[in-house]
Design an enzyme around this catalytic site. Structure first.
Site, PDB file in Angstrom:
ATOM      1  N   LYS A  17       9.319  14.309  -0.218  1.00  0.00           N
ATOM      2  CA  LYS A  17       9.967  13.013  -0.386  1.00  0.00           C
ATOM      3  C   LYS A  17       9.834  12.527  -1.825  1.00  0.00           C
ATOM      4  CE  LYS A  17       9.868   8.186   1.095  1.00  0.00           C
ATOM      5  NZ  LYS A  17       9.128   7.125   1.815  1.00  0.00           N
TER       6      LYS A  17
ATOM      7  N   ALA B 145       0.822  -1.211   0.000  1.00  0.00           N
ATOM      8  CA  ALA B 145       0.000   0.000   0.000  1.00  0.00           C
ATOM      9  C   ALA B 145       0.856   1.261   0.000  1.00  0.00           C
ATOM     10  CB  ALA B 145      -0.935  -0.004   1.206  1.00  0.00           C
ATOM     11  N   GLY B 146       1.993   1.222   0.686  1.00  0.00           N
ATOM     12  CA  GLY B 146       2.867   2.381   0.715  1.00  0.00           C
ATOM     13  C   GLY B 146       3.445   2.695  -0.649  1.00  0.00           C
ATOM     14  N   LYS B 147       3.868   1.662  -1.359  1.00  0.00           N
ATOM     15  CA  LYS B 147       4.400   1.864  -2.704  1.00  0.00           C
ATOM     16  C   LYS B 147       3.316   2.376  -3.646  1.00  0.00           C
ATOM     17  CE  LYS B 147       8.179  -1.502  -2.522  1.00  0.00           C
ATOM     18  NZ  LYS B 147       8.768  -2.719  -3.125  1.00  0.00           N
TER      19      LYS B 147
ATOM     20  N   GLY C 274       8.288   1.327   5.840  1.00  0.00           N
ATOM     21  CA  GLY C 274       9.536   0.577   5.832  1.00  0.00           C
ATOM     22  C   GLY C 274      10.519   1.104   6.867  1.00  0.00           C
TER      23      GLY C 274
ATOM     24  N   ASP D 257      11.917   4.039   6.875  1.00  0.00           N
ATOM     25  CA  ASP D 257      11.961   5.504   6.840  1.00  0.00           C
ATOM     26  C   ASP D 257      12.161   6.165   8.205  1.00  0.00           C
ATOM     27  OD1 ASP D 257      11.697   5.381   4.120  1.00  0.00           O
ATOM     28  OD2 ASP D 257       9.673   6.221   4.033  1.00  0.00           O
TER      29      ASP D 257
ATOM     30  N   HIS E 258      14.679   7.786  -3.617  1.00  0.00           N
ATOM     31  CA  HIS E 258      15.248   6.819  -4.554  1.00  0.00           C
ATOM     32  C   HIS E 258      14.246   6.448  -5.637  1.00  0.00           C
ATOM     33  CE1 HIS E 258      13.272   4.895  -1.215  1.00  0.00           C
ATOM     34  NE2 HIS E 258      13.404   3.673  -1.676  1.00  0.00           N
ATOM     35  N   ARG E 259      12.961   6.372  -5.278  1.00  0.00           N
ATOM     36  CA  ARG E 259      11.944   6.043  -6.287  1.00  0.00           C
ATOM     37  C   ARG E 259      11.749   7.199  -7.263  1.00  0.00           C
ATOM     38  NH1 ARG E 259       9.765   3.666  -1.648  1.00  0.00           N
ATOM     39  NH2 ARG E 259       9.899   1.395  -1.757  1.00  0.00           N
TER      40      ARG E 259
ATOM     41  N   ASP F 289      11.635  -3.031  -7.360  1.00  0.00           N
ATOM     42  CA  ASP F 289      12.278  -3.815  -6.314  1.00  0.00           C
ATOM     43  C   ASP F 289      13.226  -2.864  -5.620  1.00  0.00           C
ATOM     44  OD1 ASP F 289      12.279  -6.422  -5.073  1.00  0.00           O
ATOM     45  OD2 ASP F 289      14.400  -6.489  -5.568  1.00  0.00           O
TER      46      ASP F 289
END
Length: 213
Positions: free
Chosen positions: A187, A20-22, A165, A167, A192-193, A78
């Site tokens: 953010k 859900a976070g992603k 995660g 964070d 990184h994303r 990933d």
């Protein structure tokens, strides 16, 4: 960034993740591009196995799995945390770092184990890695890959209410706070994303849209 660069067939893309976070982060990143991300769970797709030793191989396996079962273009991520003092661990095992056989995954358990493993470590440097793989079809011979790295250090005491995660324990010296203390919109510009997405879209611009057969 402009949605004009995208082939119409990429307006609806299945996200090969049930996290859900992603989904929240990627939906926010892709919305300005006019791309609708549909989580694979809504389409009845199970999670793919992640047997590989590298982020890029796992991302590609997940993207091809989702595309095979839906007939849609698929995006897979990933990602994980690599810690210098732990030789790069937890790495590709980040999401299941503290998971027991048959047990559920838990951010709290992962973070607790990380802090214990680093109890005697003087070097707290770490970095987040994100690998994005976009396939237009299951057997796309030219998948688009984006990579992002986000450097910081691990702190014992968690701080912040945002993110997910690791964070709350991922401290960013240049920001003066943890990743979990950053406003989500901030953010999403520096993570990184976000870096991986920017790289992926640069490649999409360079190659041009490719029609699905």
């Amino acid at each position: 960034m402009s949605a004009e660069i995208l082939n119409p067939n990429l307006r609806r893309v299945v996200l090969a993740s049930n996290n859900a976070g992603k989904l929240r982060e990627f939906s926010a990143l892709f919305a300005p591009l006019g791309i609708e991300l549909v989580p694979q769970s809504e389409l009845g797709v199970s999670e793919a196995a992640e047997p590989h030793a590298t982020f890029v191989e796992n991302a590609l396996a997940k993207a091809r799995h989702a595309s095979r079962h839906t007939g849609l273009p698929a995006l897979a991520d990933d990602s994980g945390l690599c810690v210098v003092a732990l030789g790069g661990a937890p790495g590709v095992h980040s999401a299941r770092y503290a998971q027991q056989p048959g047990g559920a995954r838990s951010d709290a358990a992962n973070n607790a184990l990380l802090v214990r493993e680093l109890a005697a470590a003087g070097d707290r440097r770490a970095w987040y890695v994100a690998l994005l793989a976009l396939v237009r079809t299951e057997n796309d011979p030219c998948p688009l890959i984006g990579e992002g790295l986000w450097h910081g250090e691990i702190v014992d005491a968690p701080a912040g209410e945002h993110g997910f995660g690791y964070d709350p324990h991922f401290y960013l010296p240049q920001q003066g706070c943890t990743a979990a203390q950053l406003a989500p919109e901030h953010k999403n510009r520096i993570s990184h994303r976000a870096q991986a997405l920017a790289q992926l879209l640069d490649k999409l611009r360079a190659t041009g849209p490719v029609d699905r057969p």
